[in-house]
Design a protein around this motif. Structure first.
Motif, PDB file in Angstrom:
ATOM      1  N   THR A   1       0.824  -1.210   0.000  1.00  9.91           N
ATOM      2  CA  THR A   1       0.000   0.000   0.000  1.00  9.91           C
ATOM      3  C   THR A   1       0.856   1.257   0.000  1.00  9.91           C
ATOM      4  O   THR A   1       0.674   2.154  -0.831  1.00  9.91           O
ATOM      5  CB  THR A   1      -0.939  -0.003   1.224  1.00  9.91           C
ATOM      6  OG1 THR A   1      -1.813  -1.143   1.149  1.00  9.91           O
ATOM      7  CG2 THR A   1      -1.769   1.266   1.276  1.00  9.91           C
ATOM      8  N   ASP A   2       1.803   1.336   0.925  1.00 18.28           N
ATOM      9  CA  ASP A   2       2.607   2.555   1.049  1.00 18.28           C
ATOM     10  C   ASP A   2       3.502   2.765  -0.171  1.00 18.28           C
ATOM     11  O   ASP A   2       3.640   3.893  -0.668  1.00 18.28           O
ATOM     12  CB  ASP A   2       3.447   2.508   2.324  1.00 18.28           C
ATOM     13  CG  ASP A   2       2.621   2.788   3.571  1.00 18.28           C
ATOM     14  OD1 ASP A   2       1.446   3.180   3.422  1.00 18.28           O
ATOM     15  OD2 ASP A   2       3.124   2.620   4.687  1.00 18.28           O
ATOM     16  N   ALA A   3       4.114   1.708  -0.661  1.00 20.39           N
ATOM     17  CA  ALA A   3       4.962   1.843  -1.846  1.00 20.39           C
ATOM     18  C   ALA A   3       4.139   2.260  -3.063  1.00 20.39           C
ATOM     19  O   ALA A   3       4.599   3.051  -3.897  1.00 20.39           O
ATOM     20  CB  ALA A   3       5.688   0.527  -2.118  1.00 20.39           C
ATOM     21  N   SER A   4       2.910   1.760  -3.166  1.00 18.11           N
ATOM     22  CA  SER A   4       2.038   2.138  -4.283  1.00 18.11           C
ATOM     23  C   SER A   4       1.632   3.607  -4.208  1.00 18.11           C
ATOM     24  O   SER A   4       1.569   4.303  -5.232  1.00 18.11           O
ATOM     25  CB  SER A   4       0.790   1.248  -4.292  1.00 18.11           C
ATOM     26  OG  SER A   4       1.122  -0.100  -4.516  1.00 18.11           O
ATOM     27  N   ILE A   5       1.330   4.080  -3.006  1.00 17.77           N
ATOM     28  CA  ILE A   5       0.970   5.490  -2.838  1.00 17.77           C
ATOM     29  C   ILE A   5       2.125   6.388  -3.258  1.00 17.77           C
ATOM     30  O   ILE A   5       1.946   7.337  -4.032  1.00 17.77           O
ATOM     31  CB  ILE A   5       0.572   5.770  -1.366  1.00 17.77           C
ATOM     32  CG1 ILE A   5      -0.748   5.069  -1.019  1.00 17.77           C
ATOM     33  CG2 ILE A   5       0.449   7.276  -1.124  1.00 17.77           C
ATOM     34  CD1 ILE A   5      -1.109   5.141   0.451  1.00 17.77           C
ATOM     35  N   ILE A   6       3.316   6.088  -2.754  1.00 16.66           N
ATOM     36  CA  ILE A   6       4.482   6.923  -3.057  1.00 16.66           C
ATOM     37  C   ILE A   6       4.815   6.850  -4.547  1.00 16.66           C
ATOM     38  O   ILE A   6       5.083   7.876  -5.187  1.00 16.66           O
ATOM     39  CB  ILE A   6       5.687   6.469  -2.202  1.00 16.66           C
ATOM     40  CG1 ILE A   6       5.362   6.639  -0.710  1.00 16.66           C
ATOM     41  CG2 ILE A   6       6.932   7.260  -2.570  1.00 16.66           C
ATOM     42  CD1 ILE A   6       6.281   5.865   0.200  1.00 16.66           C
ATOM     43  N   ARG A   7       4.756   5.660  -5.111  1.00 20.43           N
ATOM     44  CA  ARG A   7       5.060   5.494  -6.536  1.00 20.43           C
ATOM     45  C   ARG A   7       4.068   6.255  -7.418  1.00 20.43           C
ATOM     46  O   ARG A   7       4.450   6.790  -8.477  1.00 20.43           O
ATOM     47  CB  ARG A   7       5.037   4.001  -6.885  1.00 20.43           C
ATOM     48  CG  ARG A   7       5.349   3.679  -8.355  1.00 20.43           C
ATOM     49  CD  ARG A   7       6.782   4.053  -8.708  1.00 20.43           C
ATOM     50  NE  ARG A   7       7.094   3.675 -10.081  1.00 20.43           N
ATOM     51  CZ  ARG A   7       6.833   4.444 -11.153  1.00 20.43           C
ATOM     52  NH1 ARG A   7       6.255   5.632 -10.989  1.00 20.43           N
ATOM     53  NH2 ARG A   7       7.158   4.026 -12.364  1.00 20.43           N
ATOM     54  N   SER A   8       2.812   6.312  -7.005  1.00 21.39           N
ATOM     55  CA  SER A   8       1.804   7.012  -7.809  1.00 21.39           C
ATOM     56  C   SER A   8       2.045   8.518  -7.857  1.00 21.39           C
ATOM     57  O   SER A   8       1.594   9.199  -8.784  1.00 21.39           O
ATOM     58  CB  SER A   8       0.405   6.739  -7.248  1.00 21.39           C
ATOM     59  OG  SER A   8       0.214   7.388  -6.002  1.00 21.39           O
ATOM     60  N   LEU A   9       2.773   9.034  -6.862  1.00 25.68           N
ATOM     61  CA  LEU A   9       3.040  10.474  -6.810  1.00 25.68           C
ATOM     62  C   LEU A   9       4.346  10.860  -7.496  1.00 25.68           C
ATOM     63  O   LEU A   9       4.648  12.047  -7.630  1.00 25.68           O
ATOM     64  CB  LEU A   9       3.078  10.938  -5.346  1.00 25.68           C
ATOM     65  CG  LEU A   9       1.769  10.753  -4.547  1.00 25.68           C
ATOM     66  CD1 LEU A   9       1.976  11.149  -3.093  1.00 25.68           C
ATOM     67  CD2 LEU A   9       0.643  11.555  -5.170  1.00 25.68           C
ATOM     68  N   ALA A  10       5.115   9.871  -7.915  1.00 33.86           N
ATOM     69  CA  ALA A  10       6.414  10.145  -8.523  1.00 33.86           C
ATOM     70  C   ALA A  10       6.246  10.726  -9.926  1.00 33.86           C
ATOM     71  O   ALA A  10       5.613  10.111 -10.790  1.00 33.86           O
ATOM     72  CB  ALA A  10       7.240   8.861  -8.581  1.00 33.86           C
ATOM     73  N   SER A  11       6.813  11.907 -10.152  1.00 36.47           N
ATOM     74  CA  SER A  11       6.780  12.570 -11.467  1.00 36.47           C
ATOM     75  C   SER A  11       5.372  12.601 -12.038  1.00 36.47           C
ATOM     76  O   SER A  11       5.149  12.359 -13.234  1.00 36.47           O
ATOM     77  CB  SER A  11       7.726  11.866 -12.451  1.00 36.47           C
ATOM     78  OG  SER A  11       9.029  11.813 -11.942  1.00 36.47           O
ATOM     79  N   LEU A  12       4.403  12.881 -11.181  1.00 35.90           N
ATOM     80  CA  LEU A  12       3.002  12.864 -11.598  1.00 35.90           C
ATOM     81  C   LEU A  12       2.706  14.000 -12.567  1.00 35.90           C
ATOM     82  O   LEU A  12       2.998  15.165 -12.303  1.00 35.90           O
ATOM     83  CB  LEU A  12       2.093  12.968 -10.368  1.00 35.90           C
ATOM     84  CG  LEU A  12       0.594  12.892 -10.618  1.00 35.90           C
ATOM     85  CD1 LEU A  12       0.215  11.554 -11.249  1.00 35.90           C
ATOM     86  CD2 LEU A  12      -0.176  13.099  -9.310  1.00 35.90           C
ATOM     87  N   ASP A  13       2.122  13.662 -13.704  1.00 31.72           N
ATOM     88  CA  ASP A  13       1.674  14.652 -14.672  1.00 31.72           C
ATOM     89  C   ASP A  13       0.492  14.064 -15.431  1.00 31.72           C
ATOM     90  O   ASP A  13       0.051  12.943 -15.146  1.00 31.72           O
ATOM     91  CB  ASP A  13       2.803  15.059 -15.629  1.00 31.72           C
ATOM     92  CG  ASP A  13       3.444  13.869 -16.337  1.00 31.72           C
ATOM     93  OD1 ASP A  13       2.814  12.779 -16.368  1.00 31.72           O
ATOM     94  OD2 ASP A  13       4.568  14.010 -16.848  1.00 31.72           O
TER      95      ASP A  13
END
Length: 443
Positions: free
Chosen positions: A80-92
């Protein structure tokens, strides 16, 4: 500071605090794993590609651990936590749909594990939809309640595999009466849920409403194939809008024809799309009934609420083959009609369960939405209870079923608003007579 930076800062602050429950949960995955997660947050802006690769590694590792049956709450929490952080990476804008899908998988696969994580994920999805996909959610929007046409002769379906009807109660039993008397045998309450929002102001029979409540770019787990006993049956993730397009809903143009039957089965759709407000959980689920005499091994679900709610959405002809579940079940029909077949635990030896073991043995609940290779089959019958007299093969292969089970079997066709009660251990099979959406409540 942007909202993304603020979210990452708060996550880093929480996960770096050794006194926080989140940190203690994650430590079950190992100190090196937690250190990699923290360093990925810290370097996300500086070394984006390296951090994303590390986060993908953590997501894949935790998924493999969960799929292999690793115990403990740390792996769902890490996923869960890794998915949340990954979803915010370089978000555009170009990456926004992939980010939403990643967040949805955290709900579907890991149950959005962790205190406050479900609310955070749903908030992030709405924020991404609004800022990058020009989506505006209006919770006060009004939807007309469409009426589905009823084809002549579709009000009731008789089954050759059942000699009797499921008892229908004229009025809902009291809390105490259900606990002491009516929790021992199946029954139907006609029109029980007719006042629920899901049938009225928030109609689940409306594709427009179901699309609106979810928003764009959402994904759901679907079964591919008419029957999970078949060799070609599988599971996959699918875009929610595309799945809805394959269904005959009243305000849907039904522009897409699926090559195979697609069935959203045993999935907590209510949690994922915040549909819980559209139902009213019956008080019966809180009665704590005693284990039935014909199923003494009953235990309630192992989650904190001791309640598991799932949605079941599929086209006409969708079948759930005869099987048993280890819980009490309140099954509410919301959209369309569904024919139900039931038989008591006393017929176990004549049900021809897969594996040849005791059909009464049960397994702890696991959501097939986790996309495992196949569901457990030891609680499933090889008999097609919807077969007709013309199907001589069924009768010759399973003679004990037709001789000893059919005289004790009961059946009914549920209409929108009807509620069925099933005690644990009872064999049950379902067949959708139209596009159907149902809710099960295991307790």
């Amino acid at each position: 500071m942007s909202w993304i930076d603020e979210c990452l800062r708060l996550l880093l602050e929480e996960l770096s605090d050794d006194t926080q429950r989140a940190t203690s949960q994650l430590l079950g995955c190992g100190q090196e794993t937690v250190a990699l997660l923290l360093s990925s947050i810290k370097t996300l802006k500086i070394h984006s590609q390296q951090s994303c690769e590390a986060l993908d590694f953590l997501i894949n590792t935790s998924y493999e651990k969960m799929s292999s049956g690793a115990s403990g709450s740390c792996w769902p929490r890490l996923y869960t936590d890794a998915s949340i952080i990954r979803s915010l990476a370089s978000l555009d804008r170009p990456s926004s749909r992939a980010a939403i899908a990643r967040l949805d998988r955290a709900i579907i696969i890991a149950g959005a594990a962790g205190e406050g994580r479900l609310d955070l994920i749903l908030t992030l999805i709405r924020r991404i939809q609004t800022e990058y996909l020009t989506y505006t959610h209006d919770p006060s929007a009004k939807f007309t309640t469409p009426q589905m046409d009823i084809a002549p002769g579709l009000l009731s379906f008789s089954l050759e595999s059942s000699f009797h009807d499921i008892p229908v109660l004229d009025t809902p039993p009291s809390f105490t009466t259900f606990q002491t008397t009516f929790s021992k045998h199946p029954f139907v309450l006609r029109n029980y849920a007719n006042s629920w929002p899901a049938i009225n102001e928030h109609p689940w029979s409306s594709a427009a409403y179901l699309r609106s409540i979810a928003g764009p770019a959402r994904i759901v787990p679907v079964e591919v194939g008419a029957d999970y006993r078949s060799d070609d049956w599988t599971q996959q993730f699918m875009n929610w809008d595309e799945f809805l397009s394959t269904l005959e809903l009243v305000d849907n143009d039904h522009s897409v024809t699926a090559e195979k039957v697609l069935y959203l089965a045993q999935h907590n759709l209510l949690m994922q799309f915040d549909l819980s407000r559209d139902i009213i959980i019956p008080d019966y689920v809180y009665t704590c009934p005693s284990p039935p005499s014909d199923y003494p091994q009953y235990k309630p679900p192992g989650n904190d609420e001791q309640l598991v709610i799932n949605g079941w959405l599929g086209p006409r002809g969708t079948i759930s083959p005869a099987h048993t579940d280890p819980y009490f079940n309140l099954y509410v029909q919301i959209v369309g009609r569904k024919t139900i077949w039931l038989a008591p635990p006393s017929v176990n030896k004549c049900m021809y369960a897969f594996g040849g073991g005791d059909a009464q043995s049960v397994h702890e609940f696991s959501n097939p939405a986790s996309n495992k290779a196949s569901p457990s089959m030891s609680n499933t019958s090889r008999v097609d209870v919807f077969a007709t007299v013309k199907d001589g093969e069924q009768r010759s292969r399973f003679p004990e079923f037709w001789s000893n089970v059919v005289p004790h079997a009961i059946s009914a066709t549920l209409e929108p608003g009807d509620m069925l009660f099933i005690p644990p251990g009872w064999w049950h099979a379902m067949r959708a007579e139209e596009t159907s959406l149902s809710v099960s409540m295991w307790f």
